[in-house]
Scaffold this active site. Structure first.
Site, PDB file in Angstrom:
ATOM      1  N   TYR A  71       0.841  -1.202   0.000  1.00 25.50           N
ATOM      2  CA  TYR A  71       0.000   0.000   0.000  1.00 25.50           C
ATOM      3  C   TYR A  71       0.879   1.256   0.000  1.00 25.50           C
ATOM      4  O   TYR A  71       1.670   1.466   0.911  1.00 25.50           O
ATOM      5  CB  TYR A  71      -0.953   0.033   1.207  1.00 25.50           C
ATOM      6  CG  TYR A  71      -2.035  -1.040   1.188  1.00 25.50           C
ATOM      7  CD1 TYR A  71      -2.207  -1.890   0.088  1.00 25.50           C
ATOM      8  CD2 TYR A  71      -2.893  -1.220   2.268  1.00 25.50           C
ATOM      9  CE1 TYR A  71      -3.195  -2.867   0.076  1.00 25.50           C
ATOM     10  CE2 TYR A  71      -3.880  -2.194   2.257  1.00 25.50           C
ATOM     11  CZ  TYR A  71      -4.018  -3.018   1.155  1.00 25.50           C
ATOM     12  OH  TYR A  71      -5.001  -3.987   1.154  1.00 25.50           O
TER      13      TYR A  71
ATOM     14  N   HIS B 224      -0.863 -11.752   1.032  1.00 20.76           N
ATOM     15  CA  HIS B 224      -1.804 -10.821   0.406  1.00 20.76           C
ATOM     16  C   HIS B 224      -2.653 -11.481  -0.686  1.00 20.76           C
ATOM     17  O   HIS B 224      -3.860 -11.305  -0.749  1.00 20.76           O
ATOM     18  CB  HIS B 224      -1.031  -9.628  -0.157  1.00 20.76           C
ATOM     19  CG  HIS B 224      -1.853  -8.391  -0.320  1.00 20.76           C
ATOM     20  ND1 HIS B 224      -1.307  -7.132  -0.238  1.00 20.76           N
ATOM     21  CD2 HIS B 224      -3.166  -8.212  -0.552  1.00 20.76           C
ATOM     22  CE1 HIS B 224      -2.272  -6.238  -0.415  1.00 20.76           C
ATOM     23  NE2 HIS B 224      -3.403  -6.864  -0.611  1.00 20.76           N
TER      24      HIS B 224
HETATM   25  N1  LIG Z   1      -6.671  -8.054   0.768  1.00 24.96           N
HETATM   26  C1  LIG Z   1      -6.926  -7.428  -0.369  1.00 24.96           C
HETATM   27  O1  LIG Z   1      -6.565  -7.885  -1.453  1.00 24.96           O
HETATM   28  C2  LIG Z   1      -7.677  -6.138  -0.323  1.00 24.96           C
HETATM   29  C3  LIG Z   1      -8.224  -5.595  -1.492  1.00 24.96           C
HETATM   30  C4  LIG Z   1      -8.961  -4.404  -1.378  1.00 24.96           C
HETATM   31  C5  LIG Z   1      -9.099  -3.800  -0.140  1.00 24.96           C
HETATM   32  N2  LIG Z   1      -8.520  -4.326   0.982  1.00 24.96           N
HETATM   33  C6  LIG Z   1      -8.626  -3.687   2.317  1.00 24.96           C
HETATM   34  O2  LIG Z   1      -9.983  -3.380   2.583  1.00 24.96           O
HETATM   35  C7  LIG Z   1     -10.113  -1.988   2.831  1.00 24.96           C
HETATM   36  C8  LIG Z   1     -11.472  -1.504   2.374  1.00 24.96           C
HETATM   37  O3  LIG Z   1     -11.718  -1.804   1.028  1.00 24.96           O
HETATM   38  P1  LIG Z   1     -11.698  -0.702  -0.145  1.00 24.96           P
HETATM   39  O4  LIG Z   1     -10.885   0.455   0.257  1.00 24.96           O
HETATM   40  O5  LIG Z   1     -11.359  -1.448  -1.382  1.00 24.96           O
HETATM   41  O6  LIG Z   1     -13.220  -0.319  -0.320  1.00 24.96           O
HETATM   42  P2  LIG Z   1     -14.440   0.181   0.603  1.00 24.96           P
HETATM   43  O7  LIG Z   1     -14.039   0.275   2.022  1.00 24.96           O
HETATM   44  O8  LIG Z   1     -15.595  -0.675   0.224  1.00 24.96           O
HETATM   45  O9  LIG Z   1     -14.733   1.615  -0.010  1.00 24.96           O
HETATM   46  C9  LIG Z   1     -13.940   2.747   0.212  1.00 24.96           C
HETATM   47  C10 LIG Z   1     -14.581   3.921  -0.522  1.00 24.96           C
HETATM   48  O10 LIG Z   1     -15.928   4.065  -0.050  1.00 24.96           O
HETATM   49  C11 LIG Z   1     -16.197   5.390   0.339  1.00 24.96           C
HETATM   50  N3  LIG Z   1     -16.920   5.330   1.620  1.00 24.96           N
HETATM   51  C12 LIG Z   1     -16.523   4.647   2.735  1.00 24.96           C
HETATM   52  N4  LIG Z   1     -17.410   4.812   3.726  1.00 24.96           N
HETATM   53  C13 LIG Z   1     -18.383   5.624   3.250  1.00 24.96           C
HETATM   54  C14 LIG Z   1     -19.563   6.161   3.805  1.00 24.96           C
HETATM   55  N5  LIG Z   1     -19.914   5.894   5.077  1.00 24.96           N
HETATM   56  N6  LIG Z   1     -20.346   6.961   3.032  1.00 24.96           N
HETATM   57  C15 LIG Z   1     -19.993   7.227   1.753  1.00 24.96           C
HETATM   58  N7  LIG Z   1     -18.877   6.744   1.165  1.00 24.96           N
HETATM   59  C16 LIG Z   1     -18.080   5.953   1.902  1.00 24.96           C
HETATM   60  C17 LIG Z   1     -14.860   6.057   0.518  1.00 24.96           C
HETATM   61  O11 LIG Z   1     -14.931   7.391   0.042  1.00 24.96           O
HETATM   62  P3  LIG Z   1     -14.671   8.656   1.060  1.00 24.96           P
HETATM   63  O12 LIG Z   1     -13.211   8.693   1.281  1.00 24.96           O
HETATM   64  O13 LIG Z   1     -15.185   9.796   0.269  1.00 24.96           O
HETATM   65  O14 LIG Z   1     -15.460   8.378   2.307  1.00 24.96           O
HETATM   66  C18 LIG Z   1     -13.918   5.242  -0.338  1.00 24.96           C
HETATM   67  O15 LIG Z   1     -13.781   5.806  -1.627  1.00 24.96           O
HETATM   68  C19 LIG Z   1      -8.912  -1.380   2.088  1.00 24.96           C
HETATM   69  O16 LIG Z   1      -8.622  -0.080   2.523  1.00 24.96           O
HETATM   70  C20 LIG Z   1      -7.841  -2.384   2.409  1.00 24.96           C
HETATM   71  O17 LIG Z   1      -7.353  -2.198   3.728  1.00 24.96           O
HETATM   72  C21 LIG Z   1      -7.831  -5.500   0.899  1.00 24.96           C
END
Ligand SMILES: NC(=O)c1ccc[n+]([C@@H]2O[C@H](COP(=O)([O-])OP(=O)(O)OC[C@H]3O[C@@H](n4cnc5c(N)ncnc54)[C@H](OP(=O)(O)O)[C@@H]3O)[C@@H](O)[C@H]2O)c1
Length: 275
Positions: free
Chosen positions: A59, A120
């Site tokens: 990251y 990962h």
């Molecule tokens: N292991 C893996 O391969 C893998 C892959 C992907 C992700 N991850 C982990 O999972 C975490 C979360 O997944 P992600 O970042 O892919 O997606 P997510 O948490 O589903 O979505 C994040 C996005 O949603 C918006 N958001 C979040 N809460 C909100 C709310 N209450 N209201 C409106 N919009 C909201 C955020 O925008 P704003 O900033 O505008 O709120 C951001 O752009 C990652 O940060 C990472 O740590 C792991």
């Protein structure tokens, strides 16, 4: 702050909702222009009461880990009161590479152990015996408290479970109202039956959560946003925790508070029938 719901496996307790730190500090490489926004997000998360932070060596090219370490040090939180998950990249799964990767994560975090260390992604042609020799050594040496995997299908999860000297704590996979792939392939059932946490990533579809009548009606009934309902639905499943990401302090607070929403079984089922 004391109200966060938890899941306990093998006597290890994790909050139902933690903070995902992908894109904190940059995308695939470090972007110092994002530091201020990233630190604001991490400080908001700590102030709201988040204790689980999910990051990875990949990251922001390691900068996500640096900023998490910085924000926690500045907050004055004791190391034992936060839970840090990091991940070794799939191109670093050879014995020496695993040890070097973990040392790098600890150096960037300025911490002397990780609570949880995940593979990962499955690598191509990986010799998991070799990878787990290194991972088991990290646990024995105290550099890592617990091991887990990410993006592992059921067959691979069962295969590597036998190689870990300590119980695998989690398989971190995508799971949301609209993404049931790891329910359909049997991973959720298996985790629930075998004391493994399923850590749901992208729980609000990377911000692209699609609204619909059912979500909106439930949100209205709970005086909540559809994002909060989507998170409450994900964590309504036993053995499931999640790690939403946001830069927005208001969203960060709302996501944390979503753990308090109690959906009725009728509401849970009505969302389960959507896609
Ligand atoms: N292991 C893996 O391969 C893998 C892959 C992907 C992700 N991850 C982990 O999972 C975490 C979360 O997944 P992600 O970042 O892919 O997606 P997510 O948490 O589903 O979505 C994040 C996005 O949603 C918006 N958001 C979040 N809460 C909100 C709310 N209450 N209201 C409106 N919009 C909201 C955020 O925008 P704003 O900033 O505008 O709120 C951001 O752009 C990652 O940060 C990472 O740590 C792991």
């Amino acid at each position: 702050m004391g109200n966060m719901k938890h899941e306990t496996v093998h006597n290890i307790t994790l909050p139902k909702i933690g903070f995902g730190a992908w894109r904190i500090g940059g995308n695939s490489s470090s972007n110092p222009a994002l530091d201020s926004k990233s630190l604001t997000a991490l400080r908001s998360a700590l102030a709201a009461g988040y204790t689980h932070f999910d990051t990875a060596e990949s990251y922001a090219g390691g900068h996500s880990e640096e900023l998490i370490g910085q924000a926690i040090r500045e907050s004055g939180m004791k190391r034992e009161n936060v839970f840090i998950t990091s991940k070794v990249t799939e191109s670093h799964l050879k014995y020496d590479h695993v040890l070097t990767a973990c040392a790098g994560s600890l150096r960037r975090l300025k911490m002397d152990y990780l609570d949880l260390y995940l593979i990962h992604w499955p690598g191509t042609g990986t010799n998991y015996e070799e990878t787990f020799r290194a991972l088991n050594k990290l646990v024995r040496d105290g550099k890592v408290k617990h091991l887990g995997v990410s993006n592992f299908d059921l067959k691979l999860l069962k295969q590597v479970q036998k190689l870990s000297e300590t119980p695998l704590l989690t398989n971190q996979v995508p799971f949301s109202v609209s993404d049931r792939s790891y329910v359909e392939n049997g991973v959720l059932d298996y985790c629930q039956q075998n004391e493994i946490l399923l850590t749901a990533y992208s729980p609000v579809d990377q911000g692209k959560l699609r609204s619909n009548k059912a979500l909106e009606a439930i949100a209205k009934a709970h005086n909540a946003t559809i994002f909060q309902i989507a998170l409450a639905w994900v964590i309504s499943h036993p053995r499931v925790i999640t790690i939403p990401m946001s830069f927005n302090p208001q969203h960060i607070q709302e996501n944390f508070d979503a753990a308090e929403i109690e959906l009725t079984s009728q509401e849970i089922n009505s969302l389960a029938n959507l896609k």
